[in-house]
Motif scaffolding. Sequence first.
Motif, short mmCIF file in Angstrom:
data_model
loop_
_atom_site.label_atom_id
_atom_site.label_comp_id
_atom_site.label_asym_id
_atom_site.label_seq_id
_atom_site.Cartn_x
_atom_site.Cartn_y
_atom_site.Cartn_z
N ILE A 68 70.55 47.31 78.15
CA ILE A 68 70.89 47.92 76.87
C ILE A 68 70.94 49.43 77.07
O ILE A 68 69.98 50.03 77.55
N LYS A 69 72.06 50.04 76.69
CA LYS A 69 72.29 51.46 76.95
C LYS A 69 72.27 52.24 75.62
O LYS A 69 72.99 51.89 74.69
N ILE A 70 71.45 53.28 75.59
CA ILE A 70 71.26 54.07 74.38
C ILE A 70 71.48 55.55 74.70
O ILE A 70 70.91 56.06 75.66
N ALA A 71 72.29 56.22 73.90
CA ALA A 71 72.49 57.67 74.03
C ALA A 71 71.77 58.37 72.88
O ALA A 71 71.90 57.97 71.73
N VAL A 72 71.01 59.41 73.21
CA VAL A 72 70.25 60.18 72.21
C VAL A 72 70.90 61.54 72.07
O VAL A 72 71.01 62.30 73.05
N ILE A 73 71.36 61.86 70.85
CA ILE A 73 72.15 63.07 70.61
C ILE A 73 71.56 63.85 69.44
O ILE A 73 71.08 63.27 68.46
N GLY A 74 71.60 65.17 69.53
CA GLY A 74 71.11 66.01 68.45
C GLY A 74 71.14 67.47 68.86
O GLY A 74 71.56 67.82 69.97
N GLN A 93 63.15 39.69 79.61
CA GLN A 93 63.12 40.90 80.42
C GLN A 93 64.44 41.65 80.23
O GLN A 93 65.52 41.10 80.47
N VAL A 94 64.37 42.89 79.80
CA VAL A 94 65.56 43.69 79.50
C VAL A 94 65.43 45.05 80.16
O VAL A 94 64.34 45.64 80.19
N THR A 95 66.51 45.54 80.72
CA THR A 95 66.54 46.89 81.27
C THR A 95 67.06 47.84 80.20
O THR A 95 68.17 47.66 79.69
N ILE A 96 66.25 48.82 79.85
CA ILE A 96 66.65 49.83 78.88
C ILE A 96 67.09 51.08 79.63
O ILE A 96 66.34 51.62 80.44
N GLN A 97 68.30 51.54 79.40
CA GLN A 97 68.77 52.81 79.93
C GLN A 97 68.98 53.76 78.76
O GLN A 97 69.72 53.44 77.83
N VAL A 100 78.89 64.62 76.81
CA VAL A 100 78.24 63.94 75.68
C VAL A 100 79.18 62.87 75.10
O VAL A 100 78.76 61.76 74.76
N SER A 101 80.47 63.20 75.02
CA SER A 101 81.45 62.21 74.57
C SER A 101 81.48 61.02 75.51
O SER A 101 81.60 59.86 75.09
N CYS A 102 81.35 61.28 76.81
CA CYS A 102 81.31 60.21 77.80
C CYS A 102 80.10 59.32 77.58
O CYS A 102 80.17 58.10 77.73
N SER A 103 78.97 59.93 77.19
CA SER A 103 77.76 59.15 76.92
C SER A 103 77.96 58.23 75.73
O SER A 103 77.49 57.09 75.73
N ALA A 118 74.51 51.91 71.80
CA ALA A 118 74.06 52.45 70.52
C ALA A 118 73.76 53.93 70.69
O ALA A 118 73.46 54.39 71.79
N VAL A 119 73.83 54.65 69.56
CA VAL A 119 73.57 56.10 69.57
C VAL A 119 72.44 56.40 68.60
O VAL A 119 72.43 55.89 67.47
N VAL A 120 71.49 57.22 69.04
CA VAL A 120 70.41 57.69 68.18
C VAL A 120 70.67 59.16 67.88
O VAL A 120 70.68 60.00 68.78
N LEU A 121 70.93 59.48 66.61
CA LEU A 121 71.11 60.86 66.18
C LEU A 121 69.74 61.41 65.75
O LEU A 121 69.06 60.80 64.93
N VAL A 122 69.37 62.55 66.30
CA VAL A 122 68.04 63.10 66.07
C VAL A 122 68.13 64.49 65.42
O VAL A 122 68.96 65.31 65.82
N TYR A 123 67.28 64.71 64.42
CA TYR A 123 67.09 66.06 63.90
C TYR A 123 65.60 66.31 63.75
O TYR A 123 64.79 65.38 63.77
N SER A 124 65.23 67.57 63.62
CA SER A 124 63.83 67.93 63.41
C SER A 124 63.62 68.30 61.95
O SER A 124 64.42 69.05 61.37
N VAL A 125 62.53 67.81 61.36
CA VAL A 125 62.25 68.14 59.96
C VAL A 125 61.86 69.62 59.81
O VAL A 125 61.81 70.14 58.70
N THR A 126 61.61 70.30 60.92
CA THR A 126 61.26 71.72 60.89
C THR A 126 62.47 72.62 61.10
O THR A 126 62.34 73.85 61.10
#
Length: 248
Positions: free
Chosen positions: A25-31, A71-75, A95-98, A104-112
């Motif tokens: 399972i491949k996940i890209a984290v962007i923010g 058993q799952v490989t997480i990337q 980043v577009s390539c990712s 799946a994509v995780v969009l991250v922001y900071s509450v601060t």
Amino acid sequence: MRLIQNMSTIAECPAQEHTFPNRTIKIAVIGGSGVGKTALVVRFLTKRFIGDYERNAGNLYSREVQVDGDQVTIQVQDTPGVELTDNAVSLPEHVSCSVQWADAVVLVYSVTDRSSFDLICQLHQLVLRAGGASPPPVILLANKADLLHLRRVEAQQGPLLAATLGCSFYEVSASEDYNQVHGAFHRLCCQFAKQPAPATTAANASASAPAEKKRSPLIPRPKSPNMLDLKRRFKQALSAKVRTATSV
């Protein structure tokens, strides 16, 4: 946890999958910069929190975990922070390539950091565009929930934005609560682990079959009649030589 490679070789990632016998399972984290993307990734994969990281390293991390008994490989691809320039934001090519690589994509922001929250809508649109005809699912993750005295994004604004974007929302603290971080990523992994991978492979095989049939008339293959024709011609030539020798 294994560090596979950096962003400069992300295009080679699919070849890495063949080294794993189990589901990947491949996940890209962007923010934006400084929102804690690396801290979230490392917290999820190792349970540890380290406050100081090399910024914008863009590393790809891998770990084998149990998801619903399998058993799952997480990337997880930790991408460099995206910056707002001239009131516009654009995804760097890597980043577009990712995004194209990820399940799946995780969009991250900071509450601060209000500016990191304001980036999310534009990032979401860019993710949809980069994903093409089949954009990856997206979840929205608000980090640094423990820093109440520095909060610049109200608690209700995250869920409202997620509802507008049509994605799930989680507010977490990478520094204080492993369970929150693990829960958000784990639920995302469970969604993909339930999808039957062999069916996708079979579907791709069946989809490619008609294309092979269409191409076959255009690229003729040597068939047994050709060999028979060669044998027939060889016998004719041999008979002609025999006749010539007899007449002499």
